[in-house]
Scaffold this motif. Sequence first.
Motif, PDB file in Angstrom:
ATOM      1  N   VAL A 124      44.316  16.080  18.169  1.00 38.82           N
ATOM      2  CA  VAL A 124      45.625  16.322  18.767  1.00 38.82           C
ATOM      3  C   VAL A 124      45.851  17.826  18.754  1.00 38.82           C
ATOM      4  CG1 VAL A 124      48.086  15.832  18.626  1.00 38.82           C
ATOM      5  CG2 VAL A 124      46.436  14.127  17.818  1.00 38.82           C
ATOM      6  N   THR A 125      46.190  18.378  19.915  1.00 36.15           N
ATOM      7  CA  THR A 125      46.421  19.821  19.994  1.00 36.15           C
ATOM      8  C   THR A 125      47.894  20.079  20.286  1.00 36.15           C
ATOM      9  OG1 THR A 125      45.867  19.901  22.346  1.00 36.15           O
ATOM     10  CG2 THR A 125      44.079  20.265  20.796  1.00 36.15           C
ATOM     11  N   GLY A 126      48.388  21.153  19.702  1.00 33.95           N
ATOM     12  CA  GLY A 126      49.780  21.534  19.907  1.00 33.95           C
ATOM     13  C   GLY A 126      49.940  23.028  19.793  1.00 33.95           C
ATOM     14  N   ASP A 127      51.162  23.484  19.882  1.00 31.74           N
ATOM     15  CA  ASP A 127      51.461  24.912  19.843  1.00 31.74           C
ATOM     16  C   ASP A 127      51.076  25.556  18.515  1.00 31.74           C
ATOM     17  OD1 ASP A 127      52.484  24.756  22.390  1.00 31.74           O
ATOM     18  OD2 ASP A 127      54.561  24.536  21.710  1.00 31.74           O
ATOM     19  N   HIS A 128      51.058  24.776  17.447  1.00 29.21           N
ATOM     20  CA  HIS A 128      50.842  25.342  16.119  1.00 29.21           C
ATOM     21  C   HIS A 128      49.506  24.960  15.485  1.00 29.21           C
ATOM     22  CE1 HIS A 128      54.925  26.777  16.259  1.00 29.21           C
ATOM     23  NE2 HIS A 128      55.320  25.576  16.587  1.00 29.21           N
ATOM     24  N   GLY A 129      48.607  24.359  16.264  1.00 29.16           N
ATOM     25  CA  GLY A 129      47.297  24.033  15.713  1.00 29.16           C
ATOM     26  C   GLY A 129      46.757  22.720  16.220  1.00 29.16           C
ATOM     27  N   ARG A 130      45.818  22.181  15.468  1.00 27.55           N
ATOM     28  CA  ARG A 130      45.138  20.942  15.822  1.00 27.55           C
ATOM     29  C   ARG A 130      45.133  19.989  14.632  1.00 27.55           C
ATOM     30  NH1 ARG A 130      41.780  25.112  17.266  1.00 27.55           N
ATOM     31  NH2 ARG A 130      41.764  25.548  19.483  1.00 27.55           N
ATOM     32  N   LEU A 131      45.097  18.700  14.960  1.00 25.43           N
ATOM     33  CA  LEU A 131      45.042  17.675  13.924  1.00 25.43           C
ATOM     34  C   LEU A 131      43.935  16.689  14.291  1.00 25.43           C
ATOM     35  CD1 LEU A 131      46.380  16.389  11.388  1.00 25.43           C
ATOM     36  CD2 LEU A 131      47.696  14.994  12.991  1.00 25.43           C
ATOM     37  N   ALA A 132      42.983  16.503  13.395  1.00 18.52           N
ATOM     38  CA  ALA A 132      41.903  15.548  13.612  1.00 18.52           C
ATOM     39  C   ALA A 132      42.393  14.161  13.208  1.00 18.52           C
ATOM     40  CB  ALA A 132      40.684  15.940  12.780  1.00 18.52           C
ATOM     41  N   VAL A 133      42.123  13.162  14.059  1.00 20.40           N
ATOM     42  CA  VAL A 133      42.511  11.782  13.784  1.00 20.40           C
ATOM     43  C   VAL A 133      41.248  10.931  13.784  1.00 20.40           C
ATOM     44  CG1 VAL A 133      43.861   9.790  14.548  1.00 20.40           C
ATOM     45  CG2 VAL A 133      44.748  12.117  14.896  1.00 20.40           C
ATOM     46  N   GLU A 134      40.938  10.333  12.653  1.00 15.95           N
ATOM     47  CA  GLU A 134      39.772   9.468  12.512  1.00 15.95           C
ATOM     48  C   GLU A 134      40.279   8.032  12.462  1.00 15.95           C
ATOM     49  OE1 GLU A 134      36.219   8.477  12.823  1.00 15.95           O
ATOM     50  OE2 GLU A 134      36.642  10.607  12.732  1.00 15.95           O
ATOM     51  N   CYS A 135      39.946   7.228  13.481  1.00 21.55           N
ATOM     52  CA  CYS A 135      40.489   5.876  13.602  1.00 21.55           C
ATOM     53  C   CYS A 135      39.789   4.860  12.720  1.00 21.55           C
ATOM     54  CB  CYS A 135      40.446   5.426  15.058  1.00 21.55           C
ATOM     55  SG  CYS A 135      41.571   6.399  16.092  1.00 21.55           S
ATOM     56  N   ASP A 136      38.653   5.192  12.171  1.00 21.94           N
ATOM     57  CA  ASP A 136      37.955   4.312  11.234  1.00 21.94           C
ATOM     58  C   ASP A 136      37.346   5.189  10.153  1.00 21.94           C
ATOM     59  OD1 ASP A 136      36.573   2.417   9.835  1.00 21.94           O
ATOM     60  OD2 ASP A 136      35.258   1.856  11.476  1.00 21.94           O
ATOM     61  N   GLY A 137      38.153   5.553   9.179  1.00 19.62           N
ATOM     62  CA  GLY A 137      37.734   6.495   8.155  1.00 19.62           C
ATOM     63  C   GLY A 137      36.509   6.074   7.372  1.00 19.62           C
ATOM     64  N   SER A 138      36.301   4.779   7.204  1.00 19.75           N
ATOM     65  CA  SER A 138      35.142   4.345   6.439  1.00 19.75           C
ATOM     66  C   SER A 138      33.843   4.542   7.210  1.00 19.75           C
ATOM     67  CB  SER A 138      35.283   2.869   6.058  1.00 19.75           C
ATOM     68  OG  SER A 138      35.314   2.070   7.222  1.00 19.75           O
ATOM     69  N   ARG A 139      33.937   4.673   8.529  1.00 24.01           N
ATOM     70  CA  ARG A 139      32.750   4.834   9.360  1.00 24.01           C
ATOM     71  C   ARG A 139      32.177   6.237   9.264  1.00 24.01           C
ATOM     72  NH1 ARG A 139      32.690   6.433  14.818  1.00 24.01           N
ATOM     73  NH2 ARG A 139      34.926   6.229  14.747  1.00 24.01           N
ATOM     74  N   LEU A 140      33.033   7.231   9.146  1.00 24.63           N
ATOM     75  CA  LEU A 140      32.565   8.614   9.126  1.00 24.63           C
ATOM     76  C   LEU A 140      33.068   9.326   7.888  1.00 24.63           C
ATOM     77  CD1 LEU A 140      32.941   9.824  12.814  1.00 24.63           C
ATOM     78  CD2 LEU A 140      30.866   9.277  11.595  1.00 24.63           C
ATOM     79  N   ASN A 141      32.395   9.154   6.801  1.00 21.95           N
ATOM     80  CA  ASN A 141      32.800   9.795   5.558  1.00 21.95           C
ATOM     81  C   ASN A 141      32.471  11.277   5.532  1.00 21.95           C
ATOM     82  OD1 ASN A 141      33.835   7.442   4.435  1.00 21.95           O
ATOM     83  ND2 ASN A 141      31.804   6.767   3.847  1.00 21.95           N
ATOM     84  N   TRP A 142      31.715  11.767   6.517  1.00 28.48           N
ATOM     85  CA  TRP A 142      31.349  13.182   6.569  1.00 28.48           C
ATOM     86  C   TRP A 142      32.545  14.064   6.863  1.00 28.48           C
ATOM     87  CZ3 TRP A 142      32.271  16.130  10.855  1.00 28.48           C
ATOM     88  CH2 TRP A 142      32.585  15.447  12.029  1.00 28.48           C
ATOM     89  N   LEU A 143      33.637  13.504   7.392  1.00 25.42           N
ATOM     90  CA  LEU A 143      34.757  14.313   7.849  1.00 25.42           C
ATOM     91  C   LEU A 143      35.561  14.834   6.663  1.00 25.42           C
ATOM     92  CD1 LEU A 143      36.120  15.349  10.385  1.00 25.42           C
ATOM     93  CD2 LEU A 143      37.491  13.276  10.416  1.00 25.42           C
ATOM     94  N   ASP A 144      35.317  16.061   6.309  1.00 24.82           N
ATOM     95  CA  ASP A 144      35.980  16.723   5.199  1.00 24.82           C
ATOM     96  C   ASP A 144      37.056  17.641   5.772  1.00 24.82           C
ATOM     97  OD1 ASP A 144      36.786  18.290   3.083  1.00 24.82           O
ATOM     98  OD2 ASP A 144      34.778  19.017   2.599  1.00 24.82           O
TER      99      ASP A 144
END
Length: 76
Positions: free
Chosen positions: A38-58
């Motif tokens: 998600v992008t906005g005026d003040h930065g970006r936010l990562a959204v992981e819809c299945d957190g157990s699938r991608l544990n690499w996302l730190d």
Amino acid sequence: MPAEKSLFEQRVLLCIKERGYEVVPQWEVNGKYIDLVVTGDHGRLAVECDGSRLNWLDPQAVDCGGDGGASGVVRV
């Protein structure tokens, strides 16, 4: 760019877009993909819809480019 991978991910994307945010599906980071960014005026936010699938996302390691990367990570 790969499209959204699941119906749930598509619904999350539409829900966020309905609130006026720009959403990029399958954002590539070092050869792997974040479900939504998600992008906005003040930065970006990562959204992981299945957190157990991608544990690499730190949250400390996410770099979405530009001004230093994502502001945070949300697992749905």
